[in-house]
Design a protein around this motif. Sequence first.
Motif, PDB file in Angstrom:
ATOM      1  N   THR A 239       0.795  -1.063  -0.099  1.00 10.47           N
ATOM      2  CA  THR A 239      -0.051  -0.115   0.120  1.00 10.47           C
ATOM      3  C   THR A 239       0.791   1.303   0.000  1.00 10.47           C
ATOM      4  O   THR A 239       2.042   1.364   0.635  1.00 10.47           O
ATOM      5  CB  THR A 239      -0.799   0.029   1.139  1.00 10.47           C
ATOM      6  OG1 THR A 239       0.010  -0.108   2.430  1.00 10.47           O
ATOM      7  CG2 THR A 239      -1.969  -1.021   1.224  1.00 10.47           C
ATOM      8  N   TYR A 251       4.978  -0.524  -3.036  1.00 12.11           N
ATOM      9  CA  TYR A 251       4.202   0.260  -3.598  1.00 12.11           C
ATOM     10  C   TYR A 251       5.042   1.124  -4.614  1.00 12.11           C
ATOM     11  O   TYR A 251       6.183   1.451  -4.237  1.00 12.11           O
ATOM     12  CB  TYR A 251       3.412   1.337  -2.895  1.00 12.11           C
ATOM     13  CG  TYR A 251       2.605   2.293  -3.513  1.00 12.11           C
ATOM     14  CD1 TYR A 251       1.221   1.700  -3.758  1.00 12.11           C
ATOM     15  CD2 TYR A 251       3.080   3.557  -3.878  1.00 12.11           C
ATOM     16  CE1 TYR A 251       0.297   2.690  -4.297  1.00 12.11           C
ATOM     17  CE2 TYR A 251       2.101   4.275  -4.633  1.00 12.11           C
ATOM     18  CZ  TYR A 251       0.698   3.834  -4.936  1.00 12.11           C
ATOM     19  OH  TYR A 251      -0.103   4.755  -5.564  1.00 12.11           O
ATOM     20  N   GLN A 320      -0.113  -1.253  -8.559  1.00 11.47           N
ATOM     21  CA  GLN A 320      -0.059  -0.776  -7.404  1.00 11.47           C
ATOM     22  C   GLN A 320       0.835   0.614  -7.283  1.00 11.47           C
ATOM     23  O   GLN A 320       2.077   0.457  -6.969  1.00 11.47           O
ATOM     24  CB  GLN A 320       0.361  -1.575  -6.227  1.00 11.47           C
ATOM     25  CG  GLN A 320      -0.547  -2.792  -6.083  1.00 11.47           C
ATOM     26  CD  GLN A 320      -1.882  -2.324  -5.903  1.00 11.47           C
ATOM     27  OE1 GLN A 320      -2.018  -1.888  -4.854  1.00 11.47           O
ATOM     28  NE2 GLN A 320      -2.988  -2.577  -6.679  1.00 11.47           N
TER      29      GLN A 320
END
Length: 328
Positions: A239, A251, A320
């Motif tokens: 994330t 990420y 991502q």
Amino acid sequence: MSTRNEQTQGHGRKGRDPLLLNKIAGGILSAGLVFWVATHISMFFTNHEAPKKPVIAIAGAGAAKTAAGGVPSIDGLIAKADVKKGMSFVQQQCSACHTLTKGGANGVGPNLYGVIGAPMFAKAGYAFSAAAKKKAKGNWTYQKLNEWLVDPQTYVPGTHMSYTGIKNDAVRADAIAYLRTLSPSPVPLPKPGPGGAKPSPAAASGSGAPSIKALYAKAVIAKGQSFFQQQCSACHTVTKGGANGVGPNLYGVASAPMFAKSGFAFSGAVKKIAKGNWTPHALNEWLYAPMKDAPGTHMAYPGIKNDQVRADVIAYLNSQSASPAKLP
């Protein structure tokens, strides 16, 4: 009436068998005679002396009982180890006696965080046996831990640890590969040796991964995400702004500088192969076989061998990002 009662009572006394005790004694003697006869008949048909040699030779039984000479080298085995399998095994088999987290309390056994590279049988607050202290020489190495875990009682006669050991070589290597990750700076992996094949010259400068350029067109991001969550999320967050863990936060990795993540200490082995930014091709090489792509890397993951799955994972990692790269 009184005469009849007396006669009845007298008949009751006369009705008791005077040979009852003799019959009981005779029964006991008979049972003993039957046991004696049965024992001697069985000895007639079977050898009553212990065999001088084992009737059945168990393959590998002797090897597991010798420390330095009989235990396979961990060097090659750990190169093929599966950290996820090791984590599952350790949590099932060892966590009842040992804590695994940084700063975790000692239990029945000592806390194992950072055990590889730490002094042998020396953990603050834990009382090791005198037998274990006699064996303690220097720090825990991969091979010392390998020899200890195959059979603790043979490695340290008189140890308080009653665990019988991990006899399967591959499972033991998996467990050690996982214990290696329990450290902020894992000890570099040993070079492949007697326990496994050495890398071929072709793989020395890379993992030898097949090209997956054509597979990106069929890549399914949802499948890549599912695989990542099952195989990678124990060590990596993905994330935005996520913390580094055993491995760095991923990420935006698909186009970021290679092996350069703020706050994460990469090994010298991976820094040597860091050239520019990650590309789909570089990710493909790395994810196919990390330990071949960068010999000596701290990452003990054996890699993703299925080409389409690897393409799915790279497609997911690429998604991502605030600015996903254009896949080939």
